[in-house]
Design a protein around this motif. Structure first.
Motif, PDB file in Angstrom:
ATOM      1  N   GLU A 156     -37.292  -5.403 -32.295  1.00  0.00           N
ATOM      2  CA  GLU A 156     -38.333  -6.390 -31.992  1.00  0.00           C
ATOM      3  C   GLU A 156     -37.845  -7.808 -32.287  1.00  0.00           C
ATOM      4  OE1 GLU A 156     -42.574  -4.215 -32.625  1.00  0.00           O
ATOM      5  OE2 GLU A 156     -41.342  -4.413 -34.420  1.00  0.00           O
ATOM      6  N   GLU A 157     -37.216  -7.974 -33.438  1.00  0.00           N
ATOM      7  CA  GLU A 157     -36.668  -9.294 -33.781  1.00  0.00           C
ATOM      8  C   GLU A 157     -35.533  -9.661 -32.834  1.00  0.00           C
ATOM      9  OE1 GLU A 157     -37.052  -6.757 -35.842  1.00  0.00           O
ATOM     10  OE2 GLU A 157     -38.633  -7.431 -37.221  1.00  0.00           O
ATOM     11  N   TRP A 158     -34.743  -8.665 -32.448  1.00  0.00           N
ATOM     12  CA  TRP A 158     -33.638  -8.894 -31.510  1.00  0.00           C
ATOM     13  C   TRP A 158     -34.173  -9.386 -30.168  1.00  0.00           C
ATOM     14  CZ3 TRP A 158     -32.251  -6.623 -26.805  1.00  0.00           C
ATOM     15  CH2 TRP A 158     -30.946  -6.880 -26.350  1.00  0.00           C
ATOM     16  N   ILE A 159     -35.230  -8.741 -29.665  1.00  0.00           N
ATOM     17  CA  ILE A 159     -35.837  -9.169 -28.402  1.00  0.00           C
ATOM     18  C   ILE A 159     -36.357 -10.598 -28.520  1.00  0.00           C
ATOM     19  CG2 ILE A 159     -37.776  -8.797 -26.822  1.00  0.00           C
ATOM     20  CD1 ILE A 159     -37.502  -5.773 -27.426  1.00  0.00           C
ATOM     21  N   LYS A 184     -35.214 -13.659 -26.123  1.00  0.00           N
ATOM     22  CA  LYS A 184     -36.173 -14.372 -25.280  1.00  0.00           C
ATOM     23  C   LYS A 184     -36.175 -15.865 -25.605  1.00  0.00           C
ATOM     24  CE  LYS A 184     -39.883 -12.379 -23.733  1.00  0.00           C
ATOM     25  NZ  LYS A 184     -41.200 -11.730 -23.558  1.00  0.00           N
ATOM     26  N   ARG A 185     -36.078 -16.197 -26.877  1.00  0.00           N
ATOM     27  CA  ARG A 185     -36.027 -17.616 -27.247  1.00  0.00           C
ATOM     28  C   ARG A 185     -34.776 -18.283 -26.687  1.00  0.00           C
ATOM     29  NH1 ARG A 185     -37.781 -15.743 -32.354  1.00  0.00           N
ATOM     30  NH2 ARG A 185     -35.653 -15.989 -33.161  1.00  0.00           N
ATOM     31  N   ALA A 186     -33.676 -17.520 -26.631  1.00  0.00           N
ATOM     32  CA  ALA A 186     -32.414 -18.052 -26.115  1.00  0.00           C
ATOM     33  C   ALA A 186     -32.374 -18.051 -24.587  1.00  0.00           C
ATOM     34  CB  ALA A 186     -31.246 -17.237 -26.663  1.00  0.00           C
ATOM     35  N   GLY A 187     -33.375 -17.454 -23.958  1.00  0.00           N
ATOM     36  CA  GLY A 187     -33.411 -17.409 -22.500  1.00  0.00           C
ATOM     37  C   GLY A 187     -32.550 -16.321 -21.896  1.00  0.00           C
ATOM     38  N   GLU A 188     -32.025 -15.418 -22.714  1.00  0.00           N
ATOM     39  CA  GLU A 188     -31.161 -14.357 -22.193  1.00  0.00           C
ATOM     40  C   GLU A 188     -31.969 -13.200 -21.616  1.00  0.00           C
ATOM     41  OE1 GLU A 188     -27.313 -13.738 -24.580  1.00  0.00           O
ATOM     42  OE2 GLU A 188     -28.734 -14.481 -26.083  1.00  0.00           O
ATOM     43  N   ALA A 207     -47.772  -0.259 -28.199  1.00  0.00           N
ATOM     44  CA  ALA A 207     -46.870  -0.377 -29.343  1.00  0.00           C
ATOM     45  C   ALA A 207     -46.170  -1.722 -29.423  1.00  0.00           C
ATOM     46  CB  ALA A 207     -45.832   0.745 -29.300  1.00  0.00           C
ATOM     47  N   TYR A 208     -46.178  -2.492 -28.336  1.00  0.00           N
ATOM     48  CA  TYR A 208     -45.452  -3.762 -28.303  1.00  0.00           C
ATOM     49  C   TYR A 208     -46.059  -4.660 -27.224  1.00  0.00           C
ATOM     50  CZ  TYR A 208     -41.523  -7.038 -28.175  1.00  0.00           C
ATOM     51  OH  TYR A 208     -40.752  -8.183 -28.212  1.00  0.00           O
ATOM     52  N   ALA A 209     -45.800  -5.938 -27.323  1.00  0.00           N
ATOM     53  CA  ALA A 209     -46.327  -6.896 -26.333  1.00  0.00           C
ATOM     54  C   ALA A 209     -45.393  -6.931 -25.124  1.00  0.00           C
ATOM     55  CB  ALA A 209     -46.453  -8.278 -26.956  1.00  0.00           C
TER      56      ALA A 209
END
Length: 394
Positions: free
Chosen positions: A133-136, A140-144, A165-167
């Motif tokens: 989750e933290e990896w995603i 996403k913040r990095a635009g990858e 279970a997740y957004a």
């Protein structure tokens, strides 16, 4: 081309998506880059902008990456690919696969990134424990990663738990007119849409069975209703009839298939089928269910078999023996086993090791079904008779 909006991102996605798993390839499985490039370029020119691949599709990401780069297509299409989560034991594994996929596809980001072939909530919980989750969030913040989702092959009852279970930004499910209550099914389609998720549809033609593998009686039923519409078009139109379906993926391996599907997609409108047409499809489902014995889509996830058995080929021959007659099934069985070679591999060569079962998205009890294939298509002494005949014919 018709387009449907992704309600999460606002992206306008082509109603027909290009499933790259079945790109043209040689008999040995090597992708024909020239033929694939011609298909991809024609697809883009015809308005298709969603291309789906995966790490586990042999040579697939590399081929698409080459085609996209040398034809400057990156800003014209959306690329979706998938993480092989079953091979991930650490967060470093996830990062390693992701980096390799970027290199293969020659891109700095993925428009749509999926956790591949999730069958239950336990698999997701394992990834959560690794820190995915933290990896995603970082990606996403990095635009990858622009949109994160999952492809699903589990039970209908487990699907709601995974959705919550997740957004998630989107999901991908198997859906066609003979799989209404299979896996996520219609209930899953409607649930995901009610959560505001775009839904990508895979196996709309059940690996081609609903295009050129229908029983003759089913084909005749379609012709009586509308002699101008091909079986494949019936299958695609049925899914596009659902307003909840965002993109329908089709594994188009020839320009002819592409042309036919694009023509159909030009009329991909929700709620367009008449009551008479829907009733015709119900009749076809009844006929199909009587003939289709093994729900194999030919995805090849079970391959390679440690014993060298052509598992999808065996099942295709077995189904054909009911759909088109035992003689046709026997012909296909002889061909798929390599009976004329020096090293044929029969259904009877299965040792019940189970290596195939854990990889099958359709959850087929493969060793048990191979026993059924053997019983119907491999009578006593059949391999010896075929071997003797091959020797006599040189």
């Amino acid at each position: 081309m018709q387009y449907r909006q992704d309600p999460k991102s606002g992206n306008n996605l082509s109603a027909l998506g290009f499933g790259c798993m079945r790109l043209p390839s040689s008999t040995l499985g090597r992708i024909d880059l020239e033929a694939s490039e011609a298909l991809v370029l024609q697809a883009v020119e015809q308005g298709i902008n969603y291309f789906d691949t995966a790490y586990l599709y042999r040579g697939n990401e590399e081929a698409l990456g080459i085609i996209v780069e040398r034809n400057d297509l990156r800003n014209r299409i959306f690329i979706a690919t998938k993480l092989p989560h079953s091979r991930c034991e650490t967060l470093e594994d996830i990062e390693r696969f992701f980096a390799e996929q970027k290199a293969r596809l020659r891109t700095d980001y993925f428009d749509y990134y999926l956790i591949h072939n999730v069958t239950n909530l336990t698999q997701w919980d394992k990834l959560v424990a690794l820190g995915i989750e933290e990896w995603i969030d970082r990606k996403k913040r990095a635009g990858e990663i622009r949109q994160i989702g999952f492809s699903y092959h589990g039970s209908q009852s487990d699907f709601p738990h995974l959705i919550d279970a997740y957004a998630w930004d989107f999901c991908q499910i198997q859906y066609n007119y003979v799989n209404v209550n299979y896996q996520a099914g219609r209930a899953g389609l409607e649930l995901a849409a009610s959560r505001g998720l775009p839904v990508i549809i895979m196996e709309p033609l059940l690996g081609g069975k609903l295009a050129d593998g229908l029983p003759p009686k089913a084909v005749e039923a379609f012709k009586r209703c509308d002699p101008t519409t091909a079986p494949a078009a019936w299958g695609l139109r049925w899914i596009w009839n659902h307003p909840q379906a965002t993109v329908v993926l089709s594994g188009m391996g020839t320009l002819e298939q592409l042309t036919e599907n694009v023509a159909c997609a030009e009329h991909a409108l929700p709620n367009a089928l008449s009551d008479n047409e829907l009733a015709c499809i119900d009749d076809v489902v009844d006929i199909f269910d009587e003939s289709n014995k093994v729900n194999c889509t030919g995805c090849n996830y079970c391959m390679p078999c440690p014993r060298g058995i052509n598992i999808p080929g065996c099942f295709s021959a077995y189904n054909a023996s009911f759909t088109h007659g035992r003689y046709e099934g026997l012909k296909q069985y002889v061909m798929c086993t390599g009976a004329g070679s020096n090293d044929p591999r029969w259904a009877s060569d299965c040792v019940d090791c189970g290596a195939c079962v854990k990889n099958c998205p359709q959850h087929i009890a493969i060793p048990d079904e191979l026993k059924a294939v053997r019983k119907r298509l491999q009578p006593a002494l059949f391999p010896h008779i075929i071997r003797l005949g091959s020797k006599l014919m040189g």
